[in-house]
Design a protein around this motif. Sequence first.
Motif, PDB file in Angstrom:
ATOM      1  N   GLY A  59       0.638  -1.123  -0.273  1.00  0.00           N
ATOM      2  CA  GLY A  59       0.156   0.097  -0.374  1.00  0.00           C
ATOM      3  C   GLY A  59       0.429   1.241  -0.465  1.00  0.00           C
ATOM      4  O   GLY A  59       0.437   2.300  -0.175  1.00  0.00           O
ATOM      5  N   VAL A  62       1.780   2.380  -3.419  1.00  0.00           N
ATOM      6  CA  VAL A  62       1.310   3.212  -4.107  1.00  0.00           C
ATOM      7  C   VAL A  62       0.951   4.701  -4.442  1.00  0.00           C
ATOM      8  O   VAL A  62       0.735   5.692  -5.296  1.00  0.00           O
ATOM      9  CB  VAL A  62      -0.386   2.389  -3.917  1.00  0.00           C
ATOM     10  N   HIS A  69       1.176   4.726  -8.602  1.00  0.00           N
ATOM     11  CA  HIS A  69       0.472   4.107  -9.066  1.00  0.00           C
ATOM     12  C   HIS A  69      -0.270   2.834  -8.880  1.00  0.00           C
ATOM     13  O   HIS A  69       0.541   2.291  -7.667  1.00  0.00           O
ATOM     14  CB  HIS A  69       0.583   3.835 -10.758  1.00  0.00           C
ATOM     15  N   LEU A  70      -1.563   2.576  -8.879  1.00  0.00           N
ATOM     16  CA  LEU A  70      -2.516   1.382  -7.750  1.00  0.00           C
ATOM     17  C   LEU A  70      -1.778   0.712  -8.321  1.00  0.00           C
ATOM     18  O   LEU A  70      -1.539  -0.586  -7.310  1.00  0.00           O
ATOM     19  CB  LEU A  70      -3.761   1.644  -8.448  1.00  0.00           C
ATOM     20  N   LEU A  83      -4.861  -2.435   0.239  1.00  0.00           N
ATOM     21  CA  LEU A  83      -5.982  -0.583  -0.094  1.00  0.00           C
ATOM     22  C   LEU A  83      -6.761  -0.775   0.923  1.00  0.00           C
ATOM     23  O   LEU A  83      -6.819   0.709   0.847  1.00  0.00           O
ATOM     24  CB  LEU A  83      -7.294  -1.385  -1.053  1.00  0.00           C
ATOM     25  N   ILE A  86      -4.690   2.278   2.252  1.00  0.00           N
ATOM     26  CA  ILE A  86      -4.120   3.254   1.829  1.00  0.00           C
ATOM     27  C   ILE A  86      -4.546   4.638   2.504  1.00  0.00           C
ATOM     28  O   ILE A  86      -3.687   5.298   2.612  1.00  0.00           O
ATOM     29  CB  ILE A  86      -4.098   3.377   0.395  1.00  0.00           C
TER      30      ILE A  86
END
Length: 222
Positions: A59, A62, A69-70, A83, A86
């Motif tokens: 996470g 990201v 970036h994801l 996720l 984040i």
Amino acid sequence: PTQRVAPSGTRIQRIGHGILSEGGVVFLLAFAAYLTVALLLDFHYHAFQGDAVSRTADGFYVLHSGDPHLAAIGFVWNPGMSLAVIPILLFNSLWPALVANDLAGSLVSALCMAGAVYQVRSILAEWEVRWLPRLVMIAIFALNPMILLYGGNGMSEAMYLFTMVGTLRYLLRWMHQDDLRSLAYAAAFLGLAYVNRNESAAAAPLVLALVLLLSYSRAVGD
């Protein structure tokens, strides 16, 4: 016709009543217990699980890698926990311990395990288990040493339990009330469980078989 809007005071009262309800108190007490375990593990014992650190790191990449970036989450772990951390990692510059001590992952696991306890309480309440045995069974689940550990160590088990118990709650409600909305909720929880752990795939065919058999039985009975 003019649509009436509930006064803000009424909304605040509803929120307050929800927090002070049995379910709200159970959730808050469980979260406090798991957060205490998390703080002890992260700051006193410095006991960091490799899986938990890796999911938080995914996470972190990201937002803070050289190429944010994801897709930086990668394909090693199911992305559910990564996720979930984040939004918490957005505040890492204000409190570096969120990453340095893996507190972000521990916060997510504490919230999810408290959510699992809430779901257990909801199942018992919806099936009209009396308050004393209900509270005893909630305590037995919530204070199990393994539940306490995984509620604070930042690993994915807490989210897995939360989503699977949520699936069970709404599947039982659908079986009892034949409520299509509950079946949709059960499917959503099961889908979220797979986003978090591959093991939930084993439950999917069992749930499908149960839904098909019970739906057929109801249709024939009608």
